[in-house]
Design an enzyme around this catalytic site. Structure first.
Site, PDB file in Angstrom:
ATOM      1  N   TYR A 256       0.855  -1.185   0.000  1.00  0.00           N
ATOM      2  CA  TYR A 256       0.000   0.000   0.000  1.00  0.00           C
ATOM      3  C   TYR A 256       0.894   1.238   0.000  1.00  0.00           C
ATOM      4  O   TYR A 256       1.539   1.556   0.989  1.00  0.00           O
ATOM      5  CB  TYR A 256      -0.919   0.026   1.218  1.00  0.00           C
ATOM      6  CG  TYR A 256      -1.866  -1.145   1.343  1.00  0.00           C
ATOM      7  CD1 TYR A 256      -2.185  -1.954   0.253  1.00  0.00           C
ATOM      8  CD2 TYR A 256      -2.451  -1.454   2.571  1.00  0.00           C
ATOM      9  CE1 TYR A 256      -3.053  -3.025   0.382  1.00  0.00           C
ATOM     10  CE2 TYR A 256      -3.329  -2.525   2.702  1.00  0.00           C
ATOM     11  CZ  TYR A 256      -3.620  -3.309   1.611  1.00  0.00           C
ATOM     12  OH  TYR A 256      -4.478  -4.371   1.750  1.00  0.00           O
TER      13      TYR A 256
ATOM     14  N   PRO B 224     -15.880  -5.107   3.178  1.00  0.00           N
ATOM     15  CA  PRO B 224     -17.197  -5.550   3.657  1.00  0.00           C
ATOM     16  C   PRO B 224     -18.329  -4.653   3.168  1.00  0.00           C
ATOM     17  O   PRO B 224     -19.496  -5.044   3.243  1.00  0.00           O
ATOM     18  CB  PRO B 224     -17.053  -5.472   5.181  1.00  0.00           C
ATOM     19  CG  PRO B 224     -16.046  -4.379   5.392  1.00  0.00           C
ATOM     20  CD  PRO B 224     -15.055  -4.549   4.269  1.00  0.00           C
TER      21      PRO B 224
ATOM     22  N   PHE C 244     -19.643   0.582  -2.500  1.00  0.00           N
ATOM     23  CA  PHE C 244     -20.914   0.532  -3.221  1.00  0.00           C
ATOM     24  C   PHE C 244     -22.094   0.272  -2.290  1.00  0.00           C
ATOM     25  O   PHE C 244     -23.187   0.824  -2.480  1.00  0.00           O
ATOM     26  CB  PHE C 244     -20.863  -0.539  -4.313  1.00  0.00           C
ATOM     27  CG  PHE C 244     -22.086  -0.556  -5.186  1.00  0.00           C
ATOM     28  CD1 PHE C 244     -22.285   0.434  -6.137  1.00  0.00           C
ATOM     29  CD2 PHE C 244     -23.050  -1.544  -5.049  1.00  0.00           C
ATOM     30  CE1 PHE C 244     -23.423   0.440  -6.938  1.00  0.00           C
ATOM     31  CE2 PHE C 244     -24.187  -1.548  -5.842  1.00  0.00           C
ATOM     32  CZ  PHE C 244     -24.374  -0.554  -6.790  1.00  0.00           C
TER      33      PHE C 244
END
Length: 309
Positions: free
Chosen positions: A37, A185, A190
């Site tokens: 990351y 999760p 969305f």
């Protein structure tokens, strides 16, 4: 991950540290990062933010890639690379020991027994406490567990990604006493209900390459968000809170790790622990969700190929 990597606009280091401090104040004790990351910068942020409360939190990170010119350049889980990655992560995280160390993706060129053996040695050396795997196949989990007990798996799991229920992952966790850390999760944002087919993603937002985030797919998948909104209205909650509460209700050893860059979303997510779904609620969600076809794969083919090995 999302603080400064992968989701378009990145927070500054100071704002990221401040948000992590807010999370600690809200009672969050488990933080997830990875060398890839950034790469590397996310671990540095986590290390700076959590140094004052190191004894109160659990920090997980991941190895499994090689780098060239500061960019990810493919998989590499050779034992010597694992040792190198751990030494670097310890420095960036400002810790003496890594609480939970995952292999980020299974490397088909390195036997999982060699990977597990390398982590076993690091545990014996006091540099790592627990071993985990991210997105492995169930048989790989069993092979690794035979060499070094696996504490946790990190797989995508949510109401719109139900693979762990059918690919043997939940079964392996149940049988072997392994925890499941559910990433994405909220369906990469969305399932919060904040996105529509008209949502414009920034060029550096990795969701732009995901099949489920085409306008057509988002329009078709809105049915799942509508279901969450309906349940949320009944519970005086938000769609995101219902999605998280659903995960928490599945098994006591499942831990969702929602990410955010916004304080109000952090507060919303942590409050999901107070949303109670009873047996009737869960049955209704199961019935309604079972009638909804999810449009699009969760990753493009080249990334799907790195999962389930």
């Amino acid at each position: 991950m999302g603080l400064n990597f992968g989701y378009g606009h990145a927070l500054s280091q100071s704002d990221s540290v401040r948000l992590i401090h807010e999370a600690v104040d809200l009672g969050v004790t488990f933080f997830d990062t990875a060398e890839v990351y950034g790469p590397f910068t996310n671990e540095e942020i986590v290390g700076e933010a959590l140094a004052p409360v190191r004894d109160k939190v659990v920090i997980a990170t991941k190895f499994g890639f090689k780098f060239a010119d500061g960019k990810q350049a493919g998989l590499d889980s050779r034992p010597e690379r694992i040792r190198e990655a751990v030494e670097a992560s310890l420095k960036r995280l400002r810790v003496d020991v890594i609480d939970l160390l995952y292999q980020h993706r299974v490397d088909p060129d390195v036997p999982i027994e060699d990977v597990a053996g390398a982590v076993k040695d690091l545990i014996a050396a006091g540099k790592v406490k627990h071993f985990g795997l991210s997105e492995p196949g169930a048989q790989t989990v069993r092979r690794a567990h035979a060499v070094q007990p696996v504490t946790a798996l990190q797989n995508e799991y949510s109401l719109w990604t139900r693979g762990p229920e059918t690919n043997g992952i939940l079964q392996a966790c149940e049988e072997l006493g392994i925890g499941l850390v559910a990433y994405s999760p909220l369906g990469k944002g969305f399932l919060t209900g904040a996105m529509t087919k008209d949502t414009k993603l920034e060029d550096n937002d990795f969701r732009k390459i995901l099949p489920r985030f085409t306008p057509e797919a988002m329009q078709k998948n809105q049915a799942l968000v509508d279901l969450l909104k309906r349940i949320a209205g009944e519970k005086r909650a938000t769609p995101a809170q219902v999605a998280l509460a659903w995960l928490l209700a599945q098994k006591p050893w499942i831990v969702p790790i929602p990410g955010t860059t916004k304080l109000h979303r952090l507060q919303e997510n942590t409050a999901a622990a107070e949303v109670a779904l009873n047996a009737s609620d869960l049955a209704e969600i199961a019935r309604a969700a079972g009638e909804i076809h999810i449009e699009g794969e969760r990753y493009p083919a080249h990334l799907m190929a790195t999962t389930g090995r």
